[in-house]
Design a protein around this motif. Structure first.
Motif, PDB file in Angstrom:
ATOM      1  N   LEU A  29       0.832  -1.204   0.000  1.00 20.83           N
ATOM      2  CA  LEU A  29       0.000   0.000   0.000  1.00 20.83           C
ATOM      3  C   LEU A  29       0.866   1.253   0.000  1.00 20.83           C
ATOM      4  N   LEU A  30       1.925   1.260   0.816  1.00 20.12           N
ATOM      5  CA  LEU A  30       2.806   2.425   0.883  1.00 20.12           C
ATOM      6  C   LEU A  30       3.589   2.621  -0.416  1.00 20.12           C
ATOM      7  N   VAL A  31       4.058   1.513  -1.012  1.00 24.34           N
ATOM      8  CA  VAL A  31       4.812   1.614  -2.267  1.00 24.34           C
ATOM      9  C   VAL A  31       3.920   2.129  -3.394  1.00 24.34           C
ATOM     10  N   ARG A  32       2.699   1.632  -3.463  1.00 25.40           N
ATOM     11  CA  ARG A  32       1.771   2.084  -4.508  1.00 25.40           C
ATOM     12  C   ARG A  32       1.437   3.567  -4.349  1.00 25.40           C
ATOM     13  N   ASN A  33       1.592   4.082  -3.132  1.00 23.12           N
ATOM     14  CA  ASN A  33       1.273   5.488  -2.862  1.00 23.12           C
ATOM     15  C   ASN A  33       2.509   6.249  -2.403  1.00 23.12           C
ATOM     16  N   ALA A  34       3.681   5.865  -2.915  1.00 24.86           N
ATOM     17  CA  ALA A  34       4.936   6.501  -2.506  1.00 24.86           C
ATOM     18  C   ALA A  34       4.858   8.014  -2.662  1.00 24.86           C
ATOM     19  N   GLY A  35       5.272   8.736  -1.609  1.00 24.10           N
ATOM     20  CA  GLY A  35       5.229  10.190  -1.626  1.00 24.10           C
ATOM     21  C   GLY A  35       3.914  10.776  -1.176  1.00 24.10           C
ATOM     22  N   VAL A  36       2.887   9.931  -1.004  1.00 23.61           N
ATOM     23  CA  VAL A  36       1.561  10.388  -0.586  1.00 23.61           C
ATOM     24  C   VAL A  36       1.377  10.065   0.901  1.00 23.61           C
ATOM     25  N   VAL A  37       0.960  11.050   1.675  1.00 21.29           N
ATOM     26  CA  VAL A  37       0.703  10.823   3.088  1.00 21.29           C
ATOM     27  C   VAL A  37      -0.641  10.114   3.232  1.00 21.29           C
ATOM     28  N   LEU A  38      -0.614   8.921   3.816  1.00 22.49           N
ATOM     29  CA  LEU A  38      -1.830   8.145   4.036  1.00 22.49           C
ATOM     30  C   LEU A  38      -2.238   8.283   5.496  1.00 22.49           C
TER      31      LEU A  38
END
Length: 232
Positions: free
Chosen positions: A169-178
């Motif tokens: 999930l973090l890799v797919r949204n790298a650079g995006v604060v979740l």
């Protein structure tokens, strides 16, 4: 489903509740029985009490994982310290519930585990989408979702199912604060609220597997919001 709990009252009450919820439950009273039953029946999911006489829940979990058994495991524990929870994750557990628990929380965590493994046919709304088969890359990490393998540089990472899905999930949204709620919803299918330490425990454990000496920490905390994968 296999339920292992040495407290008869808790075992009987949970067995009744799970049966009414639609599960086919095999209930046992100790870890030795749990191991024998798990090897014989190959259940869709295991619910293990941590503190059992003789062979405890952690030993059951370690043994099954060492044998290559990927069955999702939910731990029941009266131990509330972070180190105790990490011990369960280290043993290969996928999630845990702290006693005393609300049976609805147990149901929610089981639904999330079964959705993630595809063991619930027609789960419908709230399903976590199956990952694409294409390899993923970000900040020096590589992941193969289809093979469920991950590397930092040339070093392959040994990840549990939950750790892999959190990292994906973090890799797919790298650079995006979740934010916390988004992560809980995507990984567990349920937001356990601001008081839960579940996510922090998994992030801490994942960091220990990812981080390298003299290299930047990849999973960064955004205080009061959530987490982001990025360098520097």
């Amino acid at each position: 489903m296999l339920l292992a709990e040495d407290d008869r009252a808790i075992r009987n009450a949970l067995e009744r509740a799970l049966t009414l919820e639609g599960y086919r439950v095999v209930a046992v009273a100790d870890g030795a029985e749990a191991l024998a039953e798990a090897r014989r029946e190959r259940p869709d999911v295991l619910v293990l009490d941590v503190m059992m006489p003789g062979v405890d829940g952690l030993q059951v979990c370690r043994t099954l994982r060492a044998e290559g058994d990927p069955t999702p495991i939910l731990m029941l524990t009266a131990l509330v310290e972070t180190a105790d929870r990490i011990a369960g994750l280290d043993a290969g557990a996928d999630d845990y519930v702290v006693k005393p628990f609300d049976v609805e929380e147990v149901f929610a965590r089981l639904r999330a585990l079964l959705r993630r493994t595809g063991a619930t046919p027609g789960a419908g709304v709230g399903d976590v989408p199956k990952p694409a088969s294409d390899a993923l890359e970000a900040v020096g990490l590589r992941m193969d979702p289809q093979a469920r393998r991950a590397w930092r540089g040339e070093r392959e990472l040994e990840l549990t199912r939950t750790e892999f899905e959190l990292l994906e999930l973090l890799v797919r949204n790298a650079g995006v604060v979740l934010d916390h709620a988004t992560i809980y919803d995507r990984i567990w299918g349920y937001d356990f609220g601001p008081g839960s330490k579940n996510l922090a425990v998994y992030v801490g454990y994942l960091r220990r597997k990812l981080d390298e000496p003299d290299a930047p920490q990849l999973i960064q905390t955004v205080r009061g919001v959530g987490y982001v994968l990025r360098e520097g």
